[in-house]
Design a protein around this motif. Structure first.
Motif, PDB file in Angstrom:
ATOM      1  N   MET A 149      49.781 -14.886  43.361  1.00  0.00           N
ATOM      2  CA  MET A 149      49.696 -16.200  42.631  1.00  0.00           C
ATOM      3  C   MET A 149      51.132 -16.590  42.584  1.00  0.00           C
ATOM      4  O   MET A 149      51.249 -18.059  42.768  1.00  0.00           O
ATOM      5  CB  MET A 149      49.106 -15.942  41.495  1.00  0.00           C
ATOM      6  N   ILE A 150      52.091 -15.791  42.243  1.00  0.00           N
ATOM      7  CA  ILE A 150      53.337 -16.329  41.892  1.00  0.00           C
ATOM      8  C   ILE A 150      54.071 -16.927  43.162  1.00  0.00           C
ATOM      9  O   ILE A 150      54.739 -18.271  43.178  1.00  0.00           O
ATOM     10  CB  ILE A 150      54.532 -15.216  41.455  1.00  0.00           C
ATOM     11  N   PRO A 151      53.902 -16.450  44.498  1.00  0.00           N
ATOM     12  CA  PRO A 151      54.339 -17.291  45.636  1.00  0.00           C
ATOM     13  C   PRO A 151      53.649 -18.606  45.805  1.00  0.00           C
ATOM     14  O   PRO A 151      54.407 -19.689  46.087  1.00  0.00           O
ATOM     15  CB  PRO A 151      54.012 -16.452  46.733  1.00  0.00           C
ATOM     16  N   PHE A 152      52.542 -18.496  45.527  1.00  0.00           N
ATOM     17  CA  PHE A 152      51.822 -19.981  45.480  1.00  0.00           C
ATOM     18  C   PHE A 152      52.235 -20.846  44.498  1.00  0.00           C
ATOM     19  O   PHE A 152      52.470 -22.065  44.907  1.00  0.00           O
ATOM     20  CB  PHE A 152      50.305 -19.915  45.411  1.00  0.00           C
ATOM     21  N   LEU A 153      52.622 -20.280  43.189  1.00  0.00           N
ATOM     22  CA  LEU A 153      52.971 -21.511  42.346  1.00  0.00           C
ATOM     23  C   LEU A 153      54.275 -21.871  42.830  1.00  0.00           C
ATOM     24  O   LEU A 153      54.842 -23.075  42.404  1.00  0.00           O
ATOM     25  CB  LEU A 153      53.023 -20.752  41.165  1.00  0.00           C
ATOM     26  N   LEU A 154      55.214 -20.939  42.994  1.00  0.00           N
ATOM     27  CA  LEU A 154      56.584 -21.028  43.158  1.00  0.00           C
ATOM     28  C   LEU A 154      57.066 -21.807  44.427  1.00  0.00           C
ATOM     29  O   LEU A 154      57.732 -22.884  44.425  1.00  0.00           O
ATOM     30  CB  LEU A 154      57.469 -19.748  43.443  1.00  0.00           C
ATOM     31  N   TYR A 155      56.279 -21.625  45.631  1.00  0.00           N
ATOM     32  CA  TYR A 155      56.667 -22.209  46.785  1.00  0.00           C
ATOM     33  C   TYR A 155      55.658 -23.382  47.149  1.00  0.00           C
ATOM     34  O   TYR A 155      56.092 -24.080  48.338  1.00  0.00           O
ATOM     35  CB  TYR A 155      56.631 -20.983  48.031  1.00  0.00           C
ATOM     36  N   TRP A 156      54.495 -23.270  46.499  1.00  0.00           N
ATOM     37  CA  TRP A 156      53.607 -24.805  46.851  1.00  0.00           C
ATOM     38  C   TRP A 156      53.299 -25.470  45.860  1.00  0.00           C
ATOM     39  O   TRP A 156      53.478 -26.831  45.860  1.00  0.00           O
ATOM     40  CB  TRP A 156      52.335 -24.157  47.488  1.00  0.00           C
ATOM     41  N   ALA A 157      52.966 -25.052  44.560  1.00  0.00           N
ATOM     42  CA  ALA A 157      52.804 -25.947  43.383  1.00  0.00           C
ATOM     43  C   ALA A 157      53.914 -26.549  42.975  1.00  0.00           C
ATOM     44  O   ALA A 157      53.985 -27.894  42.664  1.00  0.00           O
ATOM     45  CB  ALA A 157      52.103 -25.088  42.228  1.00  0.00           C
ATOM     46  N   LEU A 158      54.698 -25.881  42.747  1.00  0.00           N
ATOM     47  CA  LEU A 158      56.204 -26.452  42.429  1.00  0.00           C
ATOM     48  C   LEU A 158      56.819 -27.569  43.203  1.00  0.00           C
ATOM     49  O   LEU A 158      56.874 -28.620  42.815  1.00  0.00           O
ATOM     50  CB  LEU A 158      57.225 -25.650  41.999  1.00  0.00           C
ATOM     51  N   PRO A 159      57.136 -27.472  44.529  1.00  0.00           N
ATOM     52  CA  PRO A 159      57.280 -28.544  45.233  1.00  0.00           C
ATOM     53  C   PRO A 159      56.391 -29.408  45.324  1.00  0.00           C
ATOM     54  O   PRO A 159      56.857 -30.713  45.355  1.00  0.00           O
ATOM     55  CB  PRO A 159      57.545 -27.698  46.810  1.00  0.00           C
ATOM     56  N   ILE A 160      55.223 -29.306  45.210  1.00  0.00           N
ATOM     57  CA  ILE A 160      54.246 -30.477  45.375  1.00  0.00           C
ATOM     58  C   ILE A 160      54.555 -31.302  44.255  1.00  0.00           C
ATOM     59  O   ILE A 160      54.614 -32.699  44.373  1.00  0.00           O
ATOM     60  CB  ILE A 160      52.635 -30.174  45.432  1.00  0.00           C
ATOM     61  N   ILE A 161      54.619 -30.867  42.790  1.00  0.00           N
ATOM     62  CA  ILE A 161      54.654 -31.468  42.017  1.00  0.00           C
ATOM     63  C   ILE A 161      56.138 -32.375  41.831  1.00  0.00           C
ATOM     64  O   ILE A 161      56.101 -33.547  41.589  1.00  0.00           O
ATOM     65  CB  ILE A 161      54.826 -30.719  40.592  1.00  0.00           C
ATOM     66  N   LEU A 162      57.284 -31.558  42.261  1.00  0.00           N
ATOM     67  CA  LEU A 162      58.397 -32.271  42.370  1.00  0.00           C
ATOM     68  C   LEU A 162      58.439 -33.237  43.121  1.00  0.00           C
ATOM     69  O   LEU A 162      58.991 -34.300  43.221  1.00  0.00           O
ATOM     70  CB  LEU A 162      59.560 -31.173  42.507  1.00  0.00           C
ATOM     71  N   ILE A 163      58.071 -33.082  44.691  1.00  0.00           N
ATOM     72  CA  ILE A 163      58.033 -34.139  45.677  1.00  0.00           C
ATOM     73  C   ILE A 163      57.004 -35.277  45.235  1.00  0.00           C
ATOM     74  O   ILE A 163      57.334 -36.318  45.449  1.00  0.00           O
ATOM     75  CB  ILE A 163      57.614 -33.332  46.851  1.00  0.00           C
ATOM     76  N   LEU A 164      55.843 -35.037  44.635  1.00  0.00           N
ATOM     77  CA  LEU A 164      55.285 -36.197  44.211  1.00  0.00           C
ATOM     78  C   LEU A 164      55.987 -36.778  43.223  1.00  0.00           C
ATOM     79  O   LEU A 164      55.857 -38.231  43.145  1.00  0.00           O
ATOM     80  CB  LEU A 164      53.795 -35.653  43.712  1.00  0.00           C
ATOM     81  N   GLY A 165      56.450 -36.225  42.150  1.00  0.00           N
ATOM     82  CA  GLY A 165      57.198 -37.018  41.084  1.00  0.00           C
ATOM     83  C   GLY A 165      58.343 -37.873  41.679  1.00  0.00           C
ATOM     84  O   GLY A 165      58.665 -38.953  41.190  1.00  0.00           O
ATOM     85  N   THR A 166      59.062 -37.214  42.842  1.00  0.00           N
ATOM     86  CA  THR A 166      60.140 -38.025  43.640  1.00  0.00           C
ATOM     87  C   THR A 166      59.551 -39.189  44.286  1.00  0.00           C
ATOM     88  O   THR A 166      60.014 -40.306  44.203  1.00  0.00           O
ATOM     89  CB  THR A 166      60.962 -37.108  44.535  1.00  0.00           C
ATOM     90  N   GLU A 167      58.503 -38.817  44.937  1.00  0.00           N
ATOM     91  CA  GLU A 167      57.795 -40.014  45.522  1.00  0.00           C
ATOM     92  C   GLU A 167      57.506 -41.036  44.618  1.00  0.00           C
ATOM     93  O   GLU A 167      57.786 -42.734  45.123  1.00  0.00           O
ATOM     94  CB  GLU A 167      56.710 -39.877  46.363  1.00  0.00           C
ATOM     95  N   TYR A 168      57.128 -40.881  43.489  1.00  0.00           N
ATOM     96  CA  TYR A 168      56.328 -41.824  42.476  1.00  0.00           C
ATOM     97  C   TYR A 168      57.579 -42.655  42.027  1.00  0.00           C
ATOM     98  O   TYR A 168      57.632 -43.955  41.819  1.00  0.00           O
ATOM     99  CB  TYR A 168      55.691 -41.307  41.459  1.00  0.00           C
ATOM    100  N   ALA A 169      58.783 -42.066  41.747  1.00  0.00           N
ATOM    101  CA  ALA A 169      59.877 -42.404  41.290  1.00  0.00           C
ATOM    102  C   ALA A 169      60.819 -43.426  42.316  1.00  0.00           C
ATOM    103  O   ALA A 169      61.052 -44.508  41.885  1.00  0.00           O
ATOM    104  CB  ALA A 169      60.940 -41.361  40.722  1.00  0.00           C
ATOM    105  N   ILE A 170      60.478 -43.075  43.600  1.00  0.00           N
ATOM    106  CA  ILE A 170      61.085 -43.871  44.473  1.00  0.00           C
ATOM    107  C   ILE A 170      60.202 -45.098  45.009  1.00  0.00           C
ATOM    108  O   ILE A 170      60.754 -46.045  45.016  1.00  0.00           O
ATOM    109  CB  ILE A 170      61.322 -43.196  45.664  1.00  0.00           C
ATOM    110  N   LYS A 171      59.060 -44.647  45.253  1.00  0.00           N
ATOM    111  CA  LYS A 171      58.199 -45.663  45.813  1.00  0.00           C
ATOM    112  C   LYS A 171      56.965 -46.412  44.698  1.00  0.00           C
ATOM    113  O   LYS A 171      56.488 -47.483  45.072  1.00  0.00           O
ATOM    114  CB  LYS A 171      57.585 -45.243  47.164  1.00  0.00           C
TER     115      LYS A 171
END
Length: 156
Positions: free
Chosen positions: A1-23
């Protein structure tokens, strides 16, 4: 579960947040495609090919994977930008290969691969995001390595 949260969930949250901030929009489909595409590619590159080439010296293994990866991206012209891309693929093959060998996690490998797919166009916010993700992942890899070493000492 930790690899999923660390390597998938966290990037998705951060990337979506970045996309929202930019676009000002959330492009969940694009982020998912980047992460899934990276995973599928890495199943082949690190999950299969790198493992099959393990008997070879590391440098030869890296060069073979990088050249095939270069061809995979249909880069047949030897322009200066394509040669730079080949250099990046050689470094990427070495670095992502190290992640694969140290974590034994295709999710971790796919996450590192996906950074390249997402960060083609850089700006200040994306640089901060990139540095944040890499820092978190490197710290997690160091912690994991230290835990493995501690377990080896206990078992000795």
């Amino acid at each position: 579960m930790i690899p999923f949260l660390l390597y998938w969930a966290l990037p998705i949250i951060l990337i979506l947040g970045t996309e929202y901030a930019i676009k000002g929009t959330l492009s969940f489909e694009a982020i998912t495609a980047i992460l899934i595409y990276g995973l599928l590619e890495e199943i082949g590159w690190r999950g299969f090919l790198q493992q099959q080439l393990k008997p070879l010296p590391e440098l030869l293994n890296v060069l073979i994977v990088a050249v095939l990866w270069f061809i995979w991206h249909l880069n047949f012209d030897f322009t200066s930008s394509n040669l730079l891309f080949l250099g990046i693929l050689i470094l990427g093959s070495w670095g992502i290969g190290k992640v694969a060998n140290n974590t034994h996690s295709l999710l971790a490998v796919a996450a590192f691969h996906s950074l390249n797919n997402f960060f083609l166009e850089m700006n200040t916010l994306k640089i901060i995001l990139l540095i944040s993700l890499l820092s978190i992942w490197i710290i997690a890899l160091v912690i994991r390595k230290n835990q493995q070493n501690a377990q080896k000492v206990i078992l000795s």
